[in-house]
Design a protein around this motif. Sequence first.
Motif, PDB file in Angstrom:
ATOM      1  N   TYR A   1       0.948  -1.293   0.086  1.00  0.00           N
ATOM      2  CA  TYR A   1       0.065   0.055  -0.260  1.00  0.00           C
ATOM      3  C   TYR A   1       0.872   1.213  -0.133  1.00  0.00           C
ATOM      4  O   TYR A   1       0.614   2.179  -0.760  1.00  0.00           O
TER       5      TYR A   1
ATOM      6  N   THR B   1      -7.951  -1.900  -2.378  1.00  0.00           N
ATOM      7  CA  THR B   1      -8.283  -3.396  -1.985  1.00  0.00           C
ATOM      8  C   THR B   1      -9.443  -3.829  -1.789  1.00  0.00           C
ATOM      9  O   THR B   1     -10.497  -3.092  -1.588  1.00  0.00           O
TER      10      THR B   1
ATOM     11  N   ARG C   1      -6.530 -10.545   0.647  1.00  0.00           N
ATOM     12  CA  ARG C   1      -6.802  -9.410  -0.019  1.00  0.00           C
ATOM     13  C   ARG C   1      -6.302  -9.284  -1.532  1.00  0.00           C
ATOM     14  O   ARG C   1      -5.217  -9.868  -1.677  1.00  0.00           O
TER      15      ARG C   1
ATOM     16  N   ARG D   1      -5.014  -6.487  -4.230  1.00  0.00           N
ATOM     17  CA  ARG D   1      -4.541  -5.382  -4.097  1.00  0.00           C
ATOM     18  C   ARG D   1      -4.499  -4.701  -5.610  1.00  0.00           C
ATOM     19  O   ARG D   1      -3.742  -5.497  -6.401  1.00  0.00           O
TER      20      ARG D   1
END
Length: 252
Positions: free
Chosen positions: A100, A112, A143, A145
């Motif tokens: 991130y 996300t 997750r 991304r």
Amino acid sequence: MTAQGADQPLPLSVDRTSPVPLYFQLAQQLEAAVEQGRLAPGTLLGNEIDLAARLGLSRPTVRQAIQSLVDKGLMVRRRGVGTQVVHRRVRRPPELSSLYDDLEAAGQRPATRVLRLTTEAATAEVAAALGIAEGGEVQVLERLRSAHDEPMALLRNHLPPGLLTPTSEELEATGLYRLMRASGITLHSARQSVGARAAAPGEARALDEEPGAPLLTMERTTYDDTGRVVEFGAHVYRAARYAFEFQLLVRA
């Protein structure tokens, strides 16, 4: 080649007396235009036939030049749209940072989507990494991304019990390391390994790649300033959109 929306065509030329292949000369100039911002992300390239005629090249030569940039991840061919400049490959330094943070530092817009947020029994590998008993309960975060609506990585993290209980909303709003710092955890160091492998069908679908496409892998065990393990991560990244950079020093 005139980019869609540009007033002037790019100043491109080739030297037929040079031993450097014509397609490579063209590819180098286009790559420089992307890196210098003269071909901005999102730009649609003009017609290959027009460019070939302008430079006196064959269409296969122009196509080969553009394909080399597609292979580098600087451009993408979109069905029904054409060839489009994409954002530069994210280059990750050998520092204790999150994807991130790296995306934001590269001027990209991270997003996300939480795929799984649950607790489960720790496998032998996870238990060894976290320093807990096998079968003990751990929190699992999975997750996807993305940056600029383009998938970049699949992230899977295991957290030891009692450390942090983030919600899906929190994980979709910011990075895991930022949540840890906000809760008072001081990240200190990590042990990390980097590798590569082919994409499994499910990974390929999630990352908008073909099955078997190359993926970068990264496993990381992170410690706080007391020496406590705070997370074990196992992530995969699109090789065309992501790279790890290392500085090597000569030992005297």
